[in-house]
Design a protein around this motif. Structure first.
Motif, PDB file in Angstrom:
ATOM      1  N   VAL A 171     -21.952   4.883  39.303  1.00  0.00           N
ATOM      2  CA  VAL A 171     -20.793   4.021  39.049  1.00  0.00           C
ATOM      3  C   VAL A 171     -19.517   4.858  39.080  1.00  0.00           C
ATOM      4  O   VAL A 171     -18.500   4.458  39.667  1.00  0.00           O
ATOM      5  N   LYS A 172     -19.555   6.047  38.452  1.00  0.00           N
ATOM      6  CA  LYS A 172     -18.386   6.921  38.385  1.00  0.00           C
ATOM      7  C   LYS A 172     -17.928   7.359  39.777  1.00  0.00           C
ATOM      8  O   LYS A 172     -16.724   7.452  40.048  1.00  0.00           O
ATOM      9  N   THR A 173     -18.880   7.634  40.674  1.00  0.00           N
ATOM     10  CA  THR A 173     -18.547   8.185  41.991  1.00  0.00           C
ATOM     11  C   THR A 173     -18.652   7.141  43.097  1.00  0.00           C
ATOM     12  O   THR A 173     -18.738   7.500  44.267  1.00  0.00           O
ATOM     13  N   ALA A 181     -24.620  15.125  45.131  1.00  0.00           N
ATOM     14  CA  ALA A 181     -23.293  15.456  44.627  1.00  0.00           C
ATOM     15  C   ALA A 181     -22.708  14.338  43.775  1.00  0.00           C
ATOM     16  O   ALA A 181     -21.764  14.557  43.023  1.00  0.00           O
ATOM     17  N   ARG A 182     -23.265  13.127  43.892  1.00  0.00           N
ATOM     18  CA  ARG A 182     -22.763  12.010  43.093  1.00  0.00           C
ATOM     19  C   ARG A 182     -23.367  11.981  41.692  1.00  0.00           C
ATOM     20  O   ARG A 182     -22.885  11.243  40.830  1.00  0.00           O
ATOM     21  N   LEU A 183     -24.420  12.771  41.441  1.00  0.00           N
ATOM     22  CA  LEU A 183     -25.066  12.765  40.123  1.00  0.00           C
ATOM     23  C   LEU A 183     -24.289  13.666  39.158  1.00  0.00           C
ATOM     24  O   LEU A 183     -24.801  14.674  38.667  1.00  0.00           O
ATOM     25  N   VAL A 184     -23.054  13.288  38.873  1.00  0.00           N
ATOM     26  CA  VAL A 184     -22.148  14.139  38.105  1.00  0.00           C
ATOM     27  C   VAL A 184     -22.517  14.216  36.627  1.00  0.00           C
ATOM     28  O   VAL A 184     -22.069  15.128  35.920  1.00  0.00           O
ATOM     29  N   SER A 235     -18.527  19.855  41.705  1.00  0.00           N
ATOM     30  CA  SER A 235     -17.938  20.904  40.880  1.00  0.00           C
ATOM     31  C   SER A 235     -16.580  20.486  40.348  1.00  0.00           C
ATOM     32  O   SER A 235     -16.284  20.639  39.173  1.00  0.00           O
ATOM     33  N   SER A 236     -15.729  19.942  41.213  1.00  0.00           N
ATOM     34  CA  SER A 236     -14.385  19.540  40.783  1.00  0.00           C
ATOM     35  C   SER A 236     -14.466  18.392  39.793  1.00  0.00           C
ATOM     36  O   SER A 236     -13.669  18.308  38.866  1.00  0.00           O
ATOM     37  N   GLU A 237     -15.459  17.498  39.977  1.00  0.00           N
ATOM     38  CA  GLU A 237     -15.623  16.385  39.067  1.00  0.00           C
ATOM     39  C   GLU A 237     -15.965  16.876  37.660  1.00  0.00           C
ATOM     40  O   GLU A 237     -15.404  16.414  36.664  1.00  0.00           O
ATOM     41  N   GLN A 238     -16.881  17.862  37.588  1.00  0.00           N
ATOM     42  CA  GLN A 238     -17.263  18.361  36.269  1.00  0.00           C
ATOM     43  C   GLN A 238     -16.129  19.170  35.656  1.00  0.00           C
ATOM     44  O   GLN A 238     -15.944  19.145  34.441  1.00  0.00           O
ATOM     45  N   GLN A 239     -15.384  19.879  36.469  1.00  0.00           N
ATOM     46  CA  GLN A 239     -14.240  20.603  35.939  1.00  0.00           C
ATOM     47  C   GLN A 239     -13.222  19.622  35.368  1.00  0.00           C
ATOM     48  O   GLN A 239     -12.593  19.874  34.344  1.00  0.00           O
ATOM     49  N   HIS A 240     -13.058  18.476  36.024  1.00  0.00           N
ATOM     50  CA  HIS A 240     -12.116  17.456  35.561  1.00  0.00           C
ATOM     51  C   HIS A 240     -12.528  16.912  34.190  1.00  0.00           C
ATOM     52  O   HIS A 240     -11.701  16.713  33.305  1.00  0.00           O
TER      53      HIS A 240
END
Length: 340
Positions: free
Chosen positions: A315-317, A248-251, A333-338
């Motif tokens: 680094v991002k997460t 889930a961290r591999l955004v 999912s919320s990260e990519q939507q952001h």
């Protein structure tokens, strides 16, 4: 590469043996693998894949060796994206962790069989129709665009095939251990685990459409295509459990894969122009200059893209590792939507 029939037979036979041993040694008794077990087996399979690539370079030549490594890296990166979708499917069907190994192994075998069919078809098309490179290149550009814009909020397990399975097949309400089929009140029924396997199979088919044109953009050798795919799929089960909390961290993985697919798509179109010549030759004089992208440059671009996407994602997460798989899926999912 001139691969004798006996080499093909030995390669396919050894691949089958590996999966049979996997089932007998690790899946017959349902359990959730430990981090140590998953890490050791993942390292073993990656080491085996790298050793095989060195063997190709020594026995054949390093141009083919480079093609294998570029193909293996691409297929492995695409397989990691598969793992995130598998994670969403498992979470959606509430499959207990102890039973997920069996689903994964069956799904991986289905993926290998499907890719084997696509490899055979692709090799036949390339051998008979040089213009197919244009089609493969265009397809990869479309897939790159879709990869860049895909919605992680969608449920990959909710598709027409699984909905049909639930509607037509008698499905039990509860899991019956790791059984796919069972009997209730004297009636033969399928379990939710069976429907999960169907959903994984559909996902495998979709990802095969991505992976086979992509690797044919790096090599025209069917043997390299098959072995790179086989080694990318070997150890995928262990990698799933090793990375399930990190996936889930591999955004930025989707963006990295989109770039790789687009790069290979452009490479294929350039190669098609060189092979066919007609679109840009007039009286023997080229109307435009189109470069041939060498294998070593493809390998560098693919490796660098995977590294940058992975490091940037971590680094991002940083400090936001989800506690469980379902939270992880929602977080990504919320990260990519952001970002959109």
């Amino acid at each position: 590469m001139d691969i004798p029939v006996w080499v093909w037979l030995v390669t396919v036979g050894v691949t089958i043996v590996f999966f049979v041993v996997e089932f007998l040694a690790h899946v017959r008794t349902p359990h959730e693998p430990t981090i140590r077990e998953s890490a050791l087996w993942s390292a073993f399979y990656v080491g085996l894949a790298l050793l095989f690539g060195v063997g190709i370079g020594l026995v054949s030549d390093w141009d083919h060796g480079g093609e294998y490594f570029a193909g293996y890296l691409t297929e492995k990166a695409l397989s990691v994206d598969n793992l995130f979708v598998f994670l969403l499917v498992m979470t959606g069907f509430a499959v207990p962790r102890a039973y997920q190994q069996k689903v994964l192994l069956i799904g991986i075998v289905i993926a290998l069989v499907m890719r084997g069919g696509f490899i055979a078809v692709g090799a036949t098309l390339i051998a008979n129709f040089s213009w197919i490179f244009y089609l493969f290149g265009a397809l990869l550009l479309v897939l790159a665009w879709r990869q860049l814009r895909h919605d992680d909020g969608e449920d990959p397990g909710d598709n027409a095939v699984t909905r049909w399975s639930r509607r037509v097949l008698p499905v039990t309400d509860d899991f019956h251990g790791d059984k796919l089929l069972t009997r209730e009140n004297g009636r033969r029924m399928v379990t939710p685990l069976f429907v999960t396997v169907v959903a994984i199979g559909v996902v495998d088919l979709i990802f095969a459409v991505d992976s086979i044109p992509a690797i044919y953009g790096l090599t025209e050798e069917a043997y390299i295509v098959f072995t790179a795919n086989a080694f990318a799929l070997m150890g995928l089960r262990q990698l799933y459990f090793l990375l399930s909390g990190v996936l889930a961290r591999l955004v930025y993985l989707a963006q990295g894969l989109a770039f790789i697919l687009a790069f290979i798509g452009v490479k294929l179109i350039f190669h098609a122009l060189h092979v066919n010549e007609l679109p840009f030759v007039n009286g023997g004089e080229p109307l435009l200059w189109v470069p041939e992208i060498p294998t070593w440059l493809s390998l560098v671009v693919i490796a660098a893209t995977i590294a940058v996407a992975t490091v940037a994602s971590l680094v991002k997460t940083r400090g936001r590792l989800p506690e469980n798989a379902s939270d992880g899926g929602a977080d990504r999912s919320s990260e990519q939507q952001h970002r959109r």
